[in-house]
Design a protein around this motif. Structure first.
Motif, PDB file in Angstrom:
ATOM      1  N   GLU A  25       0.814  -1.215   0.000  1.00 32.24           N
ATOM      2  CA  GLU A  25       0.000   0.000   0.000  1.00 32.24           C
ATOM      3  C   GLU A  25       0.850   1.269   0.000  1.00 32.24           C
ATOM      4  OE1 GLU A  25       1.214  -0.597   4.163  1.00 32.24           O
ATOM      5  OE2 GLU A  25       0.653  -1.936   2.552  1.00 32.24           O
ATOM      6  N   ARG A  26       2.140   1.135   0.203  1.00 27.51           N
ATOM      7  CA  ARG A  26       3.046   2.280   0.293  1.00 27.51           C
ATOM      8  C   ARG A  26       3.783   2.508  -1.032  1.00 27.51           C
ATOM      9  NH1 ARG A  26       4.796   3.907   5.358  1.00 27.51           N
ATOM     10  NH2 ARG A  26       5.458   5.720   4.169  1.00 27.51           N
ATOM     11  N   ARG A  27       4.125   3.759  -1.306  1.00 18.34           N
ATOM     12  CA  ARG A  27       4.889   4.116  -2.498  1.00 18.34           C
ATOM     13  C   ARG A  27       6.181   4.845  -2.140  1.00 18.34           C
ATOM     14  NH1 ARG A  27       3.518   0.467  -4.388  1.00 18.34           N
ATOM     15  NH2 ARG A  27       1.679   0.120  -5.595  1.00 18.34           N
ATOM     16  N   LEU A  28       6.344   5.188  -0.865  1.00 21.06           N
ATOM     17  CA  LEU A  28       7.561   5.855  -0.409  1.00 21.06           C
ATOM     18  C   LEU A  28       8.015   5.233   0.890  1.00 21.06           C
ATOM     19  CD1 LEU A  28       6.018   9.123  -1.359  1.00 21.06           C
ATOM     20  CD2 LEU A  28       8.432   8.856  -1.817  1.00 21.06           C
ATOM     21  N   ASP A  81       3.562   9.841   3.422  1.00 21.72           N
ATOM     22  CA  ASP A  81       3.977   9.831   2.026  1.00 21.72           C
ATOM     23  C   ASP A  81       4.074  11.238   1.436  1.00 21.72           C
ATOM     24  OD1 ASP A  81       4.296   7.105   2.021  1.00 21.72           O
ATOM     25  OD2 ASP A  81       2.593   6.685   0.716  1.00 21.72           O
ATOM     26  N   GLY A  82       3.168  12.128   1.815  1.00 22.81           N
ATOM     27  CA  GLY A  82       3.235  13.502   1.309  1.00 22.81           C
ATOM     28  C   GLY A  82       4.508  14.205   1.773  1.00 22.81           C
ATOM     29  N   ASP A  83       4.841  14.025   3.053  1.00 25.70           N
ATOM     30  CA  ASP A  83       6.072  14.605   3.588  1.00 25.70           C
ATOM     31  C   ASP A  83       7.284  14.036   2.865  1.00 25.70           C
ATOM     32  OD1 ASP A  83       4.653  15.974   5.681  1.00 25.70           O
ATOM     33  OD2 ASP A  83       4.611  14.091   6.808  1.00 25.70           O
ATOM     34  N   LEU A  84       7.296  12.716   2.686  1.00 22.18           N
ATOM     35  CA  LEU A  84       8.433  12.065   2.037  1.00 22.18           C
ATOM     36  C   LEU A  84       8.571  12.495   0.585  1.00 22.18           C
ATOM     37  CD1 LEU A  84       8.189   8.456   3.519  1.00 22.18           C
ATOM     38  CD2 LEU A  84       9.799  10.275   4.134  1.00 22.18           C
ATOM     39  N   PHE A  85       7.443  12.649  -0.119  1.00 20.13           N
ATOM     40  CA  PHE A  85       7.506  13.074  -1.514  1.00 20.13           C
ATOM     41  C   PHE A  85       8.081  14.487  -1.609  1.00 20.13           C
ATOM     42  CE2 PHE A  85       5.645  14.681  -5.538  1.00 20.13           C
ATOM     43  CZ  PHE A  85       6.242  13.772  -6.389  1.00 20.13           C
ATOM     44  N   ASN A  86       7.643  15.378  -0.722  1.00 17.08           N
ATOM     45  CA  ASN A  86       8.177  16.749  -0.732  1.00 17.08           C
ATOM     46  C   ASN A  86       9.674  16.753  -0.440  1.00 17.08           C
ATOM     47  OD1 ASN A  86       5.738  17.964  -1.382  1.00 17.08           O
ATOM     48  ND2 ASN A  86       5.139  18.189   0.743  1.00 17.08           N
ATOM     49  N   LEU A  87      10.119  15.957   0.534  1.00 15.48           N
ATOM     50  CA  LEU A  87      11.552  15.861   0.834  1.00 15.48           C
ATOM     51  C   LEU A  87      12.320  15.283  -0.350  1.00 15.48           C
ATOM     52  CD1 LEU A  87      11.502  14.577   4.529  1.00 15.48           C
ATOM     53  CD2 LEU A  87      12.311  16.813   3.723  1.00 15.48           C
ATOM     54  N   PRO A  93      17.685  16.027  -8.012  1.00 14.97           N
ATOM     55  CA  PRO A  93      18.156  16.991  -9.013  1.00 14.97           C
ATOM     56  C   PRO A  93      16.989  17.508  -9.860  1.00 14.97           C
ATOM     57  CG  PRO A  93      18.750  14.752  -9.641  1.00 14.97           C
ATOM     58  CD  PRO A  93      18.139  14.665  -8.273  1.00 14.97           C
ATOM     59  N   PRO A  94      17.224  18.626 -10.568  1.00 14.72           N
ATOM     60  CA  PRO A  94      16.181  19.155 -11.456  1.00 14.72           C
ATOM     61  C   PRO A  94      15.721  18.071 -12.432  1.00 14.72           C
ATOM     62  CG  PRO A  94      18.017  20.682 -11.308  1.00 14.72           C
ATOM     63  CD  PRO A  94      18.449  19.419 -10.611  1.00 14.72           C
ATOM     64  N   GLY A  95      14.456  18.087 -12.732  1.00 16.81           N
ATOM     65  CA  GLY A  95      13.913  17.109 -13.670  1.00 16.81           C
ATOM     66  C   GLY A  95      13.437  15.833 -13.006  1.00 16.81           C
ATOM     67  N   ALA A  96      13.484  15.762 -11.676  1.00 17.98           N
ATOM     68  CA  ALA A  96      13.082  14.534 -10.984  1.00 17.98           C
ATOM     69  C   ALA A  96      11.631  14.179 -11.280  1.00 17.98           C
ATOM     70  CB  ALA A  96      13.305  14.669  -9.484  1.00 17.98           C
ATOM     71  N   ARG A  97      10.759  15.167 -11.345  1.00 13.40           N
ATOM     72  CA  ARG A  97       9.346  14.872 -11.637  1.00 13.40           C
ATOM     73  C   ARG A  97       9.202  14.207 -13.003  1.00 13.40           C
ATOM     74  NH1 ARG A  97       5.190  17.407  -8.521  1.00 13.40           N
ATOM     75  NH2 ARG A  97       6.063  18.834  -6.984  1.00 13.40           N
ATOM     76  N   ASP A  98       9.984  14.651 -13.985  1.00 10.82           N
ATOM     77  CA  ASP A  98       9.920  14.054 -15.319  1.00 10.82           C
ATOM     78  C   ASP A  98      10.399  12.602 -15.291  1.00 10.82           C
ATOM     79  OD1 ASP A  98       8.994  16.477 -16.341  1.00 10.82           O
ATOM     80  OD2 ASP A  98      11.004  17.130 -16.938  1.00 10.82           O
ATOM     81  N   VAL A  99      11.454  12.346 -14.518  1.00 12.03           N
ATOM     82  CA  VAL A  99      11.969  10.974 -14.399  1.00 12.03           C
ATOM     83  C   VAL A  99      10.922  10.078 -13.754  1.00 12.03           C
ATOM     84  CG1 VAL A  99      13.709   9.518 -13.284  1.00 12.03           C
ATOM     85  CG2 VAL A  99      14.382  11.680 -14.349  1.00 12.03           C
ATOM     86  N   ILE A 100      10.280  10.569 -12.692  1.00 17.97           N
ATOM     87  CA  ILE A 100       9.245   9.789 -12.013  1.00 17.97           C
ATOM     88  C   ILE A 100       8.094   9.501 -12.968  1.00 17.97           C
ATOM     89  CG2 ILE A 100       7.530   9.824 -10.157  1.00 17.97           C
ATOM     90  CD1 ILE A 100       9.630  11.597  -8.602  1.00 17.97           C
ATOM     91  N   ALA A 101       7.685  10.501 -13.726  1.00 19.48           N
ATOM     92  CA  ALA A 101       6.592  10.308 -14.682  1.00 19.48           C
ATOM     93  C   ALA A 101       6.961   9.265 -15.727  1.00 19.48           C
ATOM     94  CB  ALA A 101       6.236  11.634 -15.354  1.00 19.48           C
TER      95      ALA A 101
END
Length: 115
Positions: A25-28, A81-87, A93-101
């Motif tokens: 059930e966890r993602r982080l 999970d929200g706290d961990l995602f923000n951390l 590095p820049p572009g992390a959201r694109d890598v995750i997507a």
């Protein structure tokens, strides 16, 4: 020395895989960083801090790890999970959201892993 770092990272990733198998059930997750796990993290954390690893599972078997120094007094069990995602995004590095997507789009075979 580089081969040792690869082995350490493989051990860390195997442990992460086991943890996510037990917590579907966890993602982080956040855990103590294993010395030698990251090539770019050398030496002790700054005074009053400790090295941690945040592991994000974009989909089963597709994970990204990020080192972060946190204050020693941080109660990592209290981080959601929200706290961990923000951390994770703060330390990544820049572009992390694109890598995750892009990791979320990868089609893995059943039981496959891409760390």
């Amino acid at each position: 020395m580089k081969n040792e770092g690869i082995r350490v990272a493989e051990i860390a990733m195997a442990g992460d895989g086991s943890w996510f198998d037990k917590h579907p059930e966890r993602r982080l997750r956040i855990r103590a960083m294993i010395p030698g796990e990251f090539d770019d993290v050398l030496g002790q954390a700054p005074v009053g801090m400790t090295w941690r690893t945040i592991v994000l599972e974009a989909q089963p078997g597709a994970r990204s790890r990020q080192a972060i120094a946190l204050p020693l007094a941080t109660d990592i069990d209290a981080l959601g999970d929200g706290d961990l995602f923000n951390l994770f995004l703060q330390a990544a590095p820049p572009g992390a959201r694109d890598v995750i997507a892009s990791m979320r789009k990868v089609k893995l075979p059943p039981g496959g892993e891409a760390n």
